[in-house]
Design an enzyme around this catalytic site. Structure first.
Site, mmCIF file in Angstrom:
data_model
loop_
_atom_site.group_PDB
_atom_site.id
_atom_site.type_symbol
_atom_site.label_atom_id
_atom_site.label_comp_id
_atom_site.label_asym_id
_atom_site.label_seq_id
_atom_site.Cartn_x
_atom_site.Cartn_y
_atom_site.Cartn_z
ATOM 1 N N GLY A 149 0.823 -1.196 0.000
ATOM 2 C CA GLY A 149 0.000 0.000 0.000
ATOM 3 C C GLY A 149 0.860 1.249 0.000
ATOM 4 N N CYS A 150 0.236 2.381 -0.334
ATOM 5 C CA CYS A 150 0.999 3.628 -0.431
ATOM 6 C C CYS A 150 1.489 4.100 0.938
ATOM 7 C CB CYS A 150 0.158 4.699 -1.125
ATOM 8 S SG CYS A 150 -1.490 4.938 -0.425
ATOM 9 N N TYR A 151 0.601 4.112 1.925
ATOM 10 C CA TYR A 151 1.038 4.508 3.262
ATOM 11 C C TYR A 151 2.106 3.552 3.811
ATOM 12 C CZ TYR A 151 -2.712 8.002 3.990
ATOM 13 O OH TYR A 151 -3.545 9.100 3.923
ATOM 14 N N ALA A 154 5.659 4.295 2.300
ATOM 15 C CA ALA A 154 6.329 5.465 2.883
ATOM 16 C C ALA A 154 6.726 5.207 4.334
ATOM 17 C CB ALA A 154 5.412 6.687 2.802
#
Length: 346
Positions: A149-151, A154
């Protein structure tokens, strides 16, 4: 030439895959699939692509897809990939899933956090978590990739060097994350309506975001220590970008020089992670349109906490770019192939 198929080509991750793969010297977009725009050209949906020769959007037919492609990207909502993947894998097609269907190794956790029925345990066991910088060897041998996932991308890139060092309390992680509106996808809803989002910052899914167990799972897996996090996402009125500000309580007496050395060593051979010098504060604008993740560290001597700042473009490194990076490694290509893009600025 790798024959590539994309399911969900009319979504944000799908169209970003098309942008990146159109520049790729070893990939050919053999087929594009859509459940909502079958029989139309992608340029009729996205006029900015009119100069690229692309196949007409086709219906999702797993049998035909298996015969036409070497790898299929599934840029679909959660719950779709678990239905499509078994037939593709059985036919020898590699699958890179950009949804959340294979990210959690526990079917019960998936059912609890995604509110959907999980994939079979056999499929979950086959899936490799595609956080490339930390799982490159497994990615190189994978048939099924669970694109992170994107979160989590990061957050984990920012947290893992410290988590693995043993220098921080594994129960002290606090993750404050802010994302642009494209992270919600292309669907229309009141939550991403311009007049609702503009000139406003809001927290959402407080204490219940589905990326929470994904981050905890990978921190635990990589560090070998059971880890619990506090994760709160926020919506920012911008199109692209994620800024993670993470906090951890130190349990070892280390200075900023040791922390900096730890991170620079961890990412010295990782071309898409740029560790910034102490005292700098990376901005989402500085990775816009690229596959880079920029990380900076701050040691608060007063509280004994480390503050980790991490920024990515959520549509590239947080989705399509990382998926192409994984494809490259799956097919024995340099991980940077087709991805050496300088961020767009301003």
């Amino acid at each position: 030439m790798i024959r590539v198929g994309i399911v969900g080509a009319t979504g944000y991750s799908g169209v970003e895959l098309i942008r990146l793969l159109s520049l790729h010297p070893h990939a050919h977009m053999e087929r594009l699939y859509s459940s909502s725009a079958e029989g139309t050209s992608l340029a009729s949906v996205f006029p900015h692509l009119q100069q690229i020769t692309l196949p007409t959007l086709q219906a999702i037919d797993p049998t035909a897809m298996a015969a036409e492609n070497d790898v299929v990207f599934l840029a679909t909502p959660a719950g779709v990939s678990r239905e499509l993947s078994p037939q593709l894998l059985a036919a020898g097609v590699k699958v890179i899933d950009l949804s959340g269907d294979f990210r959690l190794s526990s079917s019960e956790l998936y059912r609890t956090w995604y509110k959907k029925e999980p994939a079979s345990q056999d499929q979950l066991a086959l899936a490799v978590y595609g956080l490339h910088e930390w799982n490159r060897e497994q990615v190189s041998e994978a048939k099924l990739i669970a694109n992170p996932g994107c979160y989590p991308t990061a957050a984990l890139l920012g947290l893992l060097p410290l988590a693995k060092s043993g220098w921080a309390d594994p129960h002290s992680w606090i993750i404050d994350a802010k994302s642009g509106v494209s992270g919600a996808g292309r669907g229309v809803s009141l939550g991403v309506h311009y007049s609702e989002v503009n000139e406003s910052v809001s927290a959402y899914k407080v204490g219940q975001h589905q990326h929470t167990p994904e981050i905890e799972q990978e921190l635990t897996r990589q560090s070998g220590v059971e880890t619990i996090i506090q994760f709160t996402p926020h919506l920012i009125p911008m199109t692209r970008g994620i800024l993670v500000t993470a906090y951890a309580q130190l349990t070892a007496s280390v200075g900023i020089e040791a922390l900096q050395d730890l991170y620079e060593s961890a990412y010295s051979d990782k071309p898409f992670v740029r560790v910034r010098q102490p005292g700098t504060h990376p901005r989402t604008k500085e990775v816009y349109g690229s596959n880079y993740c920029d990380i900076a560290l701050h040691l608060d001597q007063r509280t004994g906490r480390v503050i980790i700042l991490s920024v990515i473009d959520n549509v590239v490194k947080g989705a399509a770019g990382q998926a192409v990076q994984n494809m490259n490694t799956m097919f024995g290509l340099p991980e940077t192939e087709g991805l050496a893009l300088t961020p767009v600025f301003p």
